[in-house]
Motif scaffolding. Structure first.
Motif, short mmCIF file in Angstrom:
data_model
loop_
_atom_site.label_atom_id
_atom_site.label_comp_id
_atom_site.label_asym_id
_atom_site.label_seq_id
_atom_site.Cartn_x
_atom_site.Cartn_y
_atom_site.Cartn_z
N TYR A 475 1.10 -1.02 0.07
CA TYR A 475 -0.10 0.00 -0.03
C TYR A 475 1.02 1.20 -0.04
CZ TYR A 475 -3.32 4.35 1.64
OH TYR A 475 -4.03 4.64 1.94
N PHE A 476 0.92 2.05 -0.87
CA PHE A 476 1.01 3.35 -0.50
C PHE A 476 0.53 4.72 -1.20
CE2 PHE A 476 0.20 2.95 -5.59
CZ PHE A 476 0.38 4.26 -5.41
N THR A 477 1.31 5.75 -0.20
CA THR A 477 0.21 7.38 -0.57
C THR A 477 1.48 8.62 -1.42
OG1 THR A 477 1.08 8.13 1.20
CG2 THR A 477 -1.23 7.16 1.13
N VAL A 478 1.28 8.93 -2.22
CA VAL A 478 1.93 9.98 -3.19
C VAL A 478 1.74 11.73 -2.71
CG1 VAL A 478 1.09 9.62 -4.98
CG2 VAL A 478 3.64 10.78 -4.29
N SER A 479 1.99 12.78 -2.78
CA SER A 479 1.39 13.78 -3.03
C SER A 479 1.60 13.81 -4.36
CB SER A 479 2.05 14.51 -2.25
OG SER A 479 1.92 14.78 -0.57
N ASN A 484 -1.67 19.22 -3.76
CA ASN A 484 -2.90 19.66 -3.06
C ASN A 484 -3.35 18.41 -2.76
OD1 ASN A 484 -2.71 22.35 -3.02
ND2 ASN A 484 -3.35 22.12 -5.06
N THR A 485 -3.18 17.53 -3.59
CA THR A 485 -3.95 15.76 -3.37
C THR A 485 -2.76 14.66 -3.03
OG1 THR A 485 -4.97 16.44 -5.43
CG2 THR A 485 -5.07 14.61 -4.94
N LEU A 486 -3.86 14.19 -1.82
CA LEU A 486 -2.48 12.45 -1.52
C LEU A 486 -3.43 11.73 -2.95
CD1 LEU A 486 -0.73 11.82 0.61
CD2 LEU A 486 -3.24 11.31 1.75
N ALA A 500 -7.04 5.50 -7.88
CA ALA A 500 -7.61 6.73 -8.34
C ALA A 500 -6.46 7.72 -9.13
CB ALA A 500 -8.31 7.46 -7.86
N GLY A 501 -6.62 7.15 -10.39
CA GLY A 501 -5.78 7.39 -11.13
C GLY A 501 -3.97 7.12 -10.95
N VAL A 502 -4.15 5.36 -10.49
CA VAL A 502 -3.39 4.87 -10.56
C VAL A 502 -3.22 3.62 -11.28
CG1 VAL A 502 -1.61 3.71 -8.71
CG2 VAL A 502 -2.92 5.69 -8.57
N SER A 503 -2.01 2.95 -11.62
CA SER A 503 -2.02 1.95 -12.75
C SER A 503 -0.55 1.51 -12.33
CB SER A 503 -2.56 1.93 -13.97
OG SER A 503 -1.74 2.46 -14.86
N GLY A 504 -0.07 -0.13 -12.32
CA GLY A 504 1.19 -0.28 -12.15
C GLY A 504 1.20 -1.79 -11.80
N GLN A 517 -1.57 11.99 -13.15
CA GLN A 517 -0.95 13.96 -12.84
C GLN A 517 0.23 13.96 -11.95
OE1 GLN A 517 -2.78 15.48 -9.73
NE2 GLN A 517 -4.50 13.43 -9.04
N ASP A 518 1.12 14.70 -12.66
CA ASP A 518 2.79 14.42 -11.63
C ASP A 518 2.50 14.61 -10.53
OD1 ASP A 518 2.83 15.55 -14.24
OD2 ASP A 518 3.67 17.23 -14.30
N ILE A 519 3.49 14.25 -9.38
CA ILE A 519 3.35 13.80 -8.01
C ILE A 519 4.58 14.23 -7.57
CG2 ILE A 519 1.50 11.99 -8.50
CD1 ILE A 519 5.56 11.08 -8.66
#
Length: 818
Positions: A475-479, A484-486, A500-504, A517-519
């Motif tokens: 499980y991961f998190t990134v800004s 403005n968005t986690l 949401a907005g993630v694939s891999g 989006q850019d992170i």
């Protein structure tokens, strides 16, 4: 005379059990076929509760009064225990001899792991009881363009390393030579801060790098470990698929010699830097190619016209191409030639190297995304940016006080070994900002990989910090880049990452994540669980798991070693004279046993006879003296040569002769060689000084073994070095290398020293062989070889509850008549 089943016997040693003196020489006590607890004692409730490992010694031998030869005598486990918590192994080593005791056998097993390749010399001095050393010492030196670089070394959790004190000359009383094998407690990579923790703690003080011993410094060394190829294990498994070809599917190819406990351990808050630290983040995205993995195929060719195969990428950055296969217990090597990469599975490495995938995977740095950048060649193009974690920076002071190789950190700062910041680098422009230093001005030079500057970071690629990941725990998190968005995401058990907005996906240990989006990669944190195997403490089994191959998880089958494949059918029979039963006409072994497992076979077919042509078995007696019920078994089988061992697969040199069903037994064979009692070369010497390794000049006299050979037989001979030492021109004493003096004799009589095991002579030297001309002090040396050889058996009991109250495993001993 012909050799029969009665002549093949397994003899007990001097002492059974688990005492330090257990083992020893062969006795005349024979292991009785069908009897329980003949070698191993019964398994106790405590054994089942805490697990147990037992070692016994025995002597398979040809027992005849002549010198017949059993060709290629061999042993194997023909019937595994029914209890899944119990396993048997045969341990083969050239170090095992007739005299070996329990302490010797433990030493043999604990020689499986030895000190190996040097990681680092001049390790910091350690105090007795210390269980860590500073993380900056976890580095190895690499020279590139006449500059020394310190590559960070990664040690995985559970990896065995060796800390040693090594020097030439006399032993120093303060710092004795020793090797300490220990287990790394947490995966760690060389860096600025932190410790490398290991267990057990160091037993003695070790010298610091500046301490000189016999004119040598840097005597405390850190080494990898390697395995001892002299030890080979033989076990037994079952076919999991019907087999008639050259590839066998088996339930297992390895066994836990030391029972282990497996659990999971959580790792939270990891960044995509080394071990979740704030040191250099690894943000290079590797290209991944895959091919289906094919049974029996070891080499796969990949077309890689875009691969970056340079010294800077492969060695300085440590980003050499890497391969992994679906059978994750094998190491894979990569050899790049031009635009082709040859991926080869070539080393069996027990223990998982990561999560399995759906084929053979090749990961490499691609020129489609990255290119080499050198600050000396000009400014960074506006369309490119520097790849975080790939910058190698060096500063040179204007006053000629020297140069420094700086370390890259997550925030773009570059520091020395003490953590002092000299430069901050803007990765988007390549602009380097200096921080003032007391030594004055300095120039900056660096090399790195560059990547497209737009779009910004909308992908992340990194390697997991654990070796055996539980994929669905990721499980991961990134800004987002604007903060403005986690963003978060997770993986399923197949390594597919969604959010949401993630694939891999996760392939092996490599993670690749794409974003819509850019992170901000520096904010990425992830959690992951890993499977951890807990090694038992050495005192539990009397064996140190750190000195055992892969902690005691050992191969049951080995390349270029014979196996036997067998299938046995059993049917109930009654003791009715004249009754006939049918068995398979291809059966190589037919037997009737009673309720206690005792065989009814006799040389004269007193109880039953078998017609090998028709497959008919005829009952010839009422089985008096045996216990009903009775069972007739017939076994088909053959021997084969294993050329390659895969996980769950055995590759044979040639196809099997017949088809074997699921559940057939597959056993690894220990070949004992030709078994026959014989005498080695006989030589005489003018004197003997007790050196068993060296002969002297020839004596005046000579023992005539051409006309009068030394006589011996299979039943009474032993494996021993002998010397006859003349105490006068006609008298001598007989001394054995291991047995000591056993007798005295003279040249007027036949010399026949008695073997107390059989109460018959070890050998006989006729008086006519001695002749005359002997002088006091002269000696005659020779070796005798027995028709029996020692074998080491190991029984492991895993912790758990068992409903099986009576269980047995069967060891088979056979060969061919010459």
């Amino acid at each position: 005379m012909a050799i029969t089943r009665d002549n093949l016997k397994i003899f007990k040693p001097e002492l059974l059990g688990d005492s330090p003196s257990a083992g020893g020489q062969r006795t005349k006590n024979v292991v009785q076929s069908g009897e329980l607890n003949e070698l191993f004692k019964a398994i106790s409730d405590i054994d089942h509760a805490v697990s147990a490992v037992e070692i016994v010694k025995c002597f398979p031998g040809l027992d005849t009064l002549g010198t017949e030869t059993l060709l290629d005598g061999h042993i194997f486990i023909s019937q595994p225990p029914a209890d899944p918590l119990v396993s048997w192994l045969i341990a083969e080593s050239s170090s095992l001899n007739d005299e070996s005791r329990m302490t010797d056998m433990v030493d043999i097993l604990e020689s499986s792991v030895r000190a190996g390749q040097l990681i680092r010399d001049s390790l910091i001095g350690l105090l007795a009881g210390q269980d860590s050393f500073p993380r900056p010492y976890l580095q190895s030196r690499y020279r590139f363009n006449d500059v020394d670089y310190w590559n960070n070394v990664t040690l995985g959790q559970g990896q065995i390393i060796c800390i040693s004190v090594e020097y030439d000359g006399n032993e120093d009383a303060r710092y004795p030579r020793f090797e300490h094998f220990c287990e790394v407690q947490q995966t760690v990579t060389g860096g600025v801060n932190g410790q490398v923790n290991f267990k057990p703690p160091i037993p003695y003080d070790t010298p610091n790098s500046d301490v000189f011993i016999n004119g040598q410094s840097g005597c405390t060394k850190l080494r990898y470990t390697s395995t001892n190829p002299d030890i080979k294990y033989h076990g037994v498994s079952k076919l999991t698929a019907e087999s008639s070809g050259s590839i066998l599917s088996v339930a297992a190819t390895q066994s836990e010699l030391l029972p282990k406990v497996k659990t999971t351990r959580s790792h939270t808050g990891n960044s995509i830097g080394s071990l979740g630290s704030s040191d250099t983040p690894t943000q290079v995205i590797k290209k991944v190619l895959q091919q289906p993995e094919i049974d029996g195929q070891n080499t796969y060719i990949f077309d890689v016209p875009d691969i970056i195969d340079t010294d800077f990428v492969n060695n300085v950055l440590g980003l050499a191409p890497k391969a992994i296969g679906i059978r994750s217990t094998y190491r894979w090597t990569v050899d790049v030639t031009g635009s082709s990469a040859s991926v080869t599975r070539n080393v069996f490495a027990f223990g998982s190297t990561g999560a399995a995938i759906d084929g053979v995977s090749l990961e490499y740095v691609s020129a489609l995304r990255y290119s080499h950048f050198d600050s000396a060649s000009g400014a960074l193009p506006s369309s490119r940016k520097l790849a975080v974690g790939t910058v190698v920076m060096q500063i040179t002071f204007a006053d000629a006080s020297g140069t420094l190789l700086l370390r890259e950190t997550a925030d773009g700062n570059f520091t020395d070994n003490n953590g002092r910041t000299f430069v901050n680098l803007d990765y988007t422009t390549g602009t380097a900002t200096k921080f003032p230093d007391d030594r004055g001005d300095f120039s900056i030079a660096y090399q790195a990989l560059s990547e497209p500057g737009l779009p910004d970071d909308n992908a992340a690629g990194f390697t997991l910090s654990v070796t055996t990941p539980v994929l669905d725990s990721f499980y991961f998190t990134v800004s987002s880049a604007d903060g403005n968005t986690l963003i978060s995401g997770s993986s399923d058990a197949n390594g597919v990452i969604t959010g949401a907005g993630v694939s891999g996906n996760i392939s092996g240990l490599s993670v690749e994540i794409n974003f819509t989006q850019d992170i901000d990669l520096t904010t990425l944190r992830y959690d992951i669980d890993e499977t951890v195997t807990l090694n038992p403490p050495p005192e539990l089994y009397g064996l140190n798991p750190l000195r055992m191959q892969n902690g005691g998880v050992v191969p049951m089958f080995n390349a270029w070693t014979p196996i036997t494949v067998e299938h046995t059918q059993v049917q109930a029979v009654t003791a009715s004279v004249g009754q006939t039963y049918n068995v398979r006409d291809t059966a190589r072994f037919v037997d009737i046993t009673d309720a206690n497992g005792a065989s009814l076979w006799t040389v004269d077919n007193a109880h039953y006879s078998h017609n090998s042509t028709t497959g008919v078995v005829t009952i010839n007696s009422t089985f008096d003296g045996f216990t009903a019920p009775f069972f007739l078994s017939d076994s088909i089988g053959e021997e084969a040569l294993v050329t390659e061992v895969n996980e769950g697969k055995l590759q044979l040199a040639s196809p099997l002769a017949i088809t074997y069903p699921v559940g057939a037994t597959v056993s690894s064979v220990q070949n004992l060689g030709n078994m026959q009692a014989y005498v080695g070369p006989v030589r005489d010497m003018t004197a003997w000084d007790g050196n068993w390794e060296q002969d002297g000049a020839s004596a005046t006299g000579s023992l005539n073994v051409v006309d009068h050979p030394i006589e011996m037989n299979n039943q009474n001979a032993v494996n021993e070095d002998w010397v006859l030492i003349f105490t006068s021109p006609t008298a001598f004493r007989c001394v054995g290398r291991r047995m000591g003096q056993i007798a005295v004799g003279d040249t007027f009589n036949d010399f026949s020293p008695i073997n107390p095991r059989t109460l018959e002579p070890y050998f006989v030297i006729r008086t006519a062989a001695f002749g005359a001309g002997w002088n006091t002090g002269e000696a005659i040396r020779f070796q005798t070889f027995a028709a029996a050889k020692p074998a080491m058996l190991i029984r492991s009991v895993a912790s758990g509850h068992s409903q099986i109250t009576t269980d047995r495993a069967v060891i088979a001993f056979r060969g061919n008549e010459s």
